[in-house]
Design a protein around this motif. Sequence first.
Motif, short mmCIF file in Angstrom:
data_model
loop_
_atom_site.label_atom_id
_atom_site.label_comp_id
_atom_site.label_asym_id
_atom_site.label_seq_id
_atom_site.Cartn_x
_atom_site.Cartn_y
_atom_site.Cartn_z
N UNK A 73 0.82 -1.22 0.00
CA UNK A 73 0.00 0.00 0.00
C UNK A 73 0.85 1.27 0.00
N UNK A 74 1.97 1.25 0.76
CA UNK A 74 2.81 2.45 0.81
C UNK A 74 3.52 2.70 -0.52
N UNK A 75 4.02 1.62 -1.15
CA UNK A 75 4.69 1.77 -2.43
C UNK A 75 3.69 2.15 -3.52
N UNK A 76 2.48 1.59 -3.44
CA UNK A 76 1.42 1.93 -4.40
C UNK A 76 1.03 3.39 -4.27
N UNK A 146 12.02 6.06 -8.49
CA UNK A 146 13.07 5.08 -8.25
C UNK A 146 12.60 3.92 -7.38
N UNK A 147 11.32 3.96 -6.97
CA UNK A 147 10.81 2.90 -6.11
C UNK A 147 10.45 1.67 -6.94
N UNK A 148 10.44 0.52 -6.27
CA UNK A 148 10.13 -0.75 -6.95
C UNK A 148 8.62 -0.88 -7.11
N UNK A 149 8.19 -1.87 -7.88
CA UNK A 149 6.77 -2.09 -8.07
C UNK A 149 6.13 -2.52 -6.75
#
Length: 235
Positions: A73-76, A146-149
Amino acid sequence: MNKRVFKSYPIEKHSKAASLFREFILGGQDGLVNVLGIILGLAVATKDIKIVIIGGLAAAFAESVSMGAVAYTSTKAQSDYYDSEKKREKMEVKTVPDIERKEVYDIYYKRGFRGKLLDDVVKKITSDEKMWVDVMMKEELELNKEFVSPLKAAIIVFFAALVGSFIPLMTFFFLPINSAVIYSLIISSVALFVTGAIEGKLTVGRWFSKGIQLMIIGMLAALVGFIVGKLTGYN
């Protein structure tokens, strides 16, 4: 006439491996610290190795699922925010190009560009919409994708937390409860130090102090578990 010869160097390729490794380290250390405190509290409170193993397994899987979900959820949310801001910048470049061009001008003016060089830089950037939007994202909004999926981050954190959770728990499968507690603390301390040292090497560079810091945090969690176990124990 002398010609300067420039040596050819291979192009440096940046990958997301370091970011993925950091996710693994953070997930692993959280799983280890949380489960260590829980199982130590159960061991002190009950003196029953079956309860410790059942409670430890429940905590390990619950913790791993929870952390994986949070990572997703945070990366999304990061990804969605970046995409929404990029969409807004694209619209502004099309609808109010003069304002956006002035913003590019101001950005490079503050960096010391002047005269024809400044005009050429602005002209070059604003001649390509993709380059223009990318510059606004990085220079004005300070956003980098630069974050991952989200799914990959969730999977990595889930498995990292699961691996970390089993480090303090595994001694209880093979040893009597008192010995298991002692060896669990020793193994966990070493694992936390190594984890902190690696994290420190990847970030601030002070690997030893970071290793000691994380080890102390883990032992404080164990102490909290010990105190709670003593206060609530029935043996």
